[in-house]
Motif scaffolding. Structure first.
Motif, PDB file in Angstrom:
ATOM      1  N   LYS A   2       0.806  -1.205   0.000  1.00 18.24           N
ATOM      2  CA  LYS A   2       0.000   0.000   0.000  1.00 18.24           C
ATOM      3  C   LYS A   2       0.849   1.269   0.000  1.00 18.24           C
ATOM      4  N   LYS A   3       0.238   2.321  -0.572  1.00 14.29           N
ATOM      5  CA  LYS A   3       0.826   3.660  -0.497  1.00 14.29           C
ATOM      6  C   LYS A   3      -0.134   4.513   0.322  1.00 14.29           C
ATOM      7  N   TYR A   4       0.414   5.522   1.009  1.00 15.44           N
ATOM      8  CA  TYR A   4      -0.421   6.322   1.907  1.00 15.44           C
ATOM      9  C   TYR A   4      -0.287   7.808   1.640  1.00 15.44           C
ATOM     10  N   LEU A  11      -3.703   3.474  -1.000  1.00 17.61           N
ATOM     11  CA  LEU A  11      -3.932   2.971  -2.362  1.00 17.61           C
ATOM     12  C   LEU A  11      -3.261   1.628  -2.472  1.00 17.61           C
ATOM     13  N   GLU A  12      -3.898   0.728  -3.214  1.00 14.63           N
ATOM     14  CA  GLU A  12      -3.298  -0.586  -3.412  1.00 14.63           C
ATOM     15  C   GLU A  12      -3.564  -1.021  -4.836  1.00 14.63           C
ATOM     16  N   TYR A  19      -6.200   0.868  -9.296  1.00 14.29           N
ATOM     17  CA  TYR A  19      -5.860   0.891  -7.875  1.00 14.29           C
ATOM     18  C   TYR A  19      -7.095   1.006  -7.006  1.00 14.29           C
ATOM     19  N   LYS A  20      -7.070   0.344  -5.864  1.00  9.75           N
ATOM     20  CA  LYS A  20      -8.142   0.447  -4.878  1.00  9.75           C
ATOM     21  C   LYS A  20      -7.772   1.556  -3.897  1.00  9.75           C
ATOM     22  N   VAL A  21      -8.764   2.312  -3.418  1.00 10.44           N
ATOM     23  CA  VAL A  21      -8.525   3.432  -2.503  1.00 10.44           C
ATOM     24  C   VAL A  21      -9.450   3.331  -1.299  1.00 10.44           C
ATOM     25  N   GLN A 100      -8.717   4.292 -12.043  1.00 15.43           N
ATOM     26  CA  GLN A 100      -7.832   3.967 -13.164  1.00 15.43           C
ATOM     27  C   GLN A 100      -6.879   5.165 -13.250  1.00 15.43           C
ATOM     28  N   LEU A 101      -5.628   4.956 -12.847  1.00 13.89           N
ATOM     29  CA  LEU A 101      -4.666   6.067 -12.757  1.00 13.89           C
ATOM     30  C   LEU A 101      -4.324   6.663 -14.110  1.00 13.89           C
ATOM     31  N   ASP A 102      -4.201   7.999 -14.157  1.00 15.14           N
ATOM     32  CA  ASP A 102      -3.745   8.682 -15.373  1.00 15.14           C
ATOM     33  C   ASP A 102      -2.235   8.645 -15.452  1.00 15.14           C
ATOM     34  N   ASN A 103      -1.619   8.780 -14.291  1.00 19.76           N
ATOM     35  CA  ASN A 103      -0.199   9.067 -14.252  1.00 19.76           C
ATOM     36  C   ASN A 103       0.469   8.342 -13.086  1.00 19.76           C
TER      37      ASN A 103
END
Lengths: 124, 365
Positions: A2-4, A11-12, A19-21, A100-103
Motif C-alpha cells: 500500500k501507499k499512503y 492505495l493498493e 488501484y483500490k482506494v 484507473q490512474l492517469d499518471n
C-alpha cells in the motif's frame, strides 16, 4: 504494497493502472462510527486533491480527497448497506473506490507504510 | 482544563478524552458511540456528569427563587424535584435545571456545566441575605440510565426499587452520604447519583463489574447527546440560549398555570405576550429524507428560498437508523407534517416537521 497520503488514505494496486482506494484505520478511528458514505459516480474524472467522497460519522461529515488523478472505475456498493465496514475493516472490506490512474508517477509522491506510521506518530 | 473525580477511571477504561465546558471528559470509550447508545436503551450505561453544577439553597428562599426559577415552590414537596428554567428579564432562558426540595428549607439544584457560574450569580443575587447558597465542588455526579438501571443500583441501594420518577433521597453507603434522584437526560428510566469525590471511582467500578461487566457499561458525551436528541430533550447552548424564551422552546408546560395568570416572575412581560400571541418561531422535530445527517447551524428554507429558521441540534439516530434534528421554524411554517429544506454543504435536503420525541420515553411514572 500500500501507499499512503497525508490525508490518511491508502492505495493498493489491483492490476496495471487500476488501484483500490480507502481511508486508513487511523482515520476511521478518528472519525468514530460511520453512518453513511457518499461515493462518486463511476466513470467521472478526478484530479489529485479533488473532493471525491464524503464520510458521515456520528460526529461530523468528512471529505475524502482523490489521492491521485484518474477516473473512477468502480465504487464499493457494500457501503450503502453497511457503512460500518469502514470502521470494522477500513484497509480491506471498507475500501471506497477503484481508480484507473492517469499518471503512475503520482504514486512516487506518496508514503510507504513506515513513513505513514511515522507521519501519524509525529502529528498525534 | 479541569478534571472530574473519575478522570483516571476514564483513562483506565480507554476513554477518548475531549474538552467540554472546560473539563476533560470522554466523548466515547472503546465500544464507540453507537454501541454505547444502544446499550443504554437495552441495559444500563454509566455517564460521568460531575462537571455539572450541584448547589443547595437553604433558608426561607421559596418566594425569592420562584421569581427567577419558574416553579411554584410552595407546591414542591420534600423529596420531589421538577424540571424548570431560570429566566432573564427579557424572558430568555438563562439555564434549564432540575430543582428539588431535599428538606423543608433546603432546595437542591443541578445546573449545566457551561452555565453554573452564571446561574450561581443570578441565584445568589435573587435570594435574601438570610439564605445560604452552597456549591458542592467535592461531589461527583454520575448518571445511570437504562431499563436495567434500577436493577443495577438496587445492588447497593435496595430502596431505589419502586422509587418514583422525579423523587430524590439521601442514603448512606459504606459510611458515605449519597444523593440519588430518579431523573435523567436520555428518555430512559434511570438515576443521577451524587457522592463524595473520594469514593466515586470505587463506586463506579462496583457498578461496572456487576454481572461480569455486562450489565452496566460506560458511555461518553457522544452517546449522551444522541440519546437526548432521540428523546427530544433540548441542550442549553444549542437549542436553548438567553435569546430564546421557554415558549419558543416548547417549555410552556414547565411554567405553573398560576404563574402565567399572575405574571409575577422574571421575564413575565415578554413571556405572557408570547403565550397570548403565539411565539414568532418554535422548536420542532425534523426528519430529514435519506441518510445524510442534518447538523447544528444548517439553515432551513422554504421551496421559495425564504429563510424559515435553522437547525440547532442534529445527528444520526442509532435507534431509528436515520438522521434526526431539532431546530427553530418561523410561525406559520412550523406545523406538524409541513416540509422545510435544510441546506447541507450546498445540498438541499427535504425535512418533515415531526412530533417529539423521536423515541418514546420510558420514565417510571
Amino acid at each position: 504494497m500500500k501507499k499512503y497520503t497525508k490525508d490518511h488514505e491508502w492505495l493498493e494496486q489491483v492490476e496495471g493502472t487500476l488501484y483500490k482506494v480507502g481511508i486508513t484505520d487511523y482515520a476511521q478511528d478518528q472519525l468514530g462510527d460511520v453512518v453513511m458514505v457518499e461515493l462518486p459516480e463511476v466513470k467521472i474524472q478526478v484530479s489529485a486533491g479533488d473532493n471525491m467522497a464524503v464520510i458521515e460519522s456520528v460526529k461530523a461529515a468528512s471529505d475524502v480527497y482523490a489521492p491521485v488523478s484518474g477516473s473512477i472505475a468502480s465504487v464499493n456498493e457494500q457501503l450503502s448497506n453497511d457503512p460500518t465496514l469502514i470502521n470494522a475493516s477500513a484497509e480491506k472490506d471498507g475500501w471506497l473506490v477503484e481508480i484507473q490512474l492517469d499518471n503512475k508517477s503520482e504514486l512516487d509522491e506518496l508514503m510507504n507504510k513506515a513513513s505513514y506510521k511515522e507521519f501519524v506518530a509525529k502529528n498525534e | 482544563m479541569k478534571k472530574t473525580p473519575l478522570h483516571s477511571l476514564h483513562q483506565e477504561l480507554g476513554g477518548k478524552m475531549v474538552t467540554f465546558a472546560d473539563y476533560a471528559l470522554p466523548v466515547q470509550y472503546k465500544s464507540g458511540l453507537i454501541g454505547e447508545h444502544l446499550h443504554t436503551r437495552k441495559a444500563a450505561s454509566l455517564f460521568d456528569v460531575s462537571h455539572m453544577g450541584q448547589i443547595s439553597i437553604s433558608g426561607d428562599a421559596d418566594q425569592a427563587l420562584a421569581y427567577v426559577i419558574l416553579t411554584d415552590f410552595s407546591q414542591l414537596k420534600v423529596g420531589w424535584g421538577k424540571y424548570s428554567v431560570i429566566t432573564n428579564e427579557q424572558g430568555g432562558i438563562v439555564d434549564d435545571c432540575i430543582v428539588a426540595r431535599d428538606q423543608a428549607q433546603v432546595i437542591f439544584i443541578v445546573l449545566n456545566a457551561s452555565r453554573k457560574e452564571v446561574d450561581i450569580a443570578v441565584l445568589q443575587k435573587a435570594i435574601p441575605s438570610s439564605c445560604q447558597l452552597t456549591q458542592y465542588s467535592n461531589l461527583a455526579l454520575i448518571a445511570l440510565q437504562g431499563p436495567q438501571a434500577e436493577q443495577a443500583l438496587a445492588h447497593f441501594f435496595p430502596q431505589v426499587t419502586g422509587m418514583p420518577f422525579m423523587t430524590a433521597i439521601w442514603s448512606a453507603y459504606q459510611n458515605h452520604q449519597f444523593r440519588i434522584s430518579r431523573t435523567g437526560y436520555t428518555g430512559e428510566d434511570g438515576f443521577e447519583v451524587s457522592m463524595p469525590a473520594e469514593v466515586a471511582i470505587d463506586f463506579c467500578k462496583s457498578l461496572l463489574s456487576l454481572e461480569g461487566g455486562e450489565l452496566v457499561k460506560p458511555a461518553g458525551l457522544g452517546a449522551r447527546d444522541s440519546l437526548r436528541l432521540e428523546a427530544g430533550l433540548a441542550l442549553y447552548g444549542q437549542d436553548l440560549t438567553e435569546q430564546i424564551s421557554p415558549i419558543e422552546a416548547g417549555l410552556l408546560w414547565t411554567i405553573p398555570k398560576n404563574f402565567r395568570e399572575t405574571g409575577n416572575f422574571c421575564g413575565a412581560q415578554n413571556i405572557s405576550q408570547q403565550i397570548a400571541e403565539k411565539p414568532n418561531k418554535k422548536l420542532v422535530g425534523l426528519k430529514p429524507e435519506g441518510r445524510v445527517p442534518v447538523r447544528q447551524g444548517a439553515p432551513l428554507i422554504s421551496s421559495e428560498n425564504e429563510v424559515l429558521g435553522e437547525v440547532t441540534s442534529g445527528g444520526f439516530s442509532p435507534s431509528l437508523q436515520a438522521p434526526i434534528a431539532m431546530g427553530y421554524v418561523k410561525k406559520g411554517f412550523a406545523g406538524l407534517g409541513k416540509q422545510v429544506i435544510a441546506n447541507v454543504r450546498g445540498k438541499e435536503i427535504v425535512c418533515e416537521i415531526v412530533k417529539l420525541p423521536f423515541v418514546k420515553h420510558n420514565y417510571k411514572k
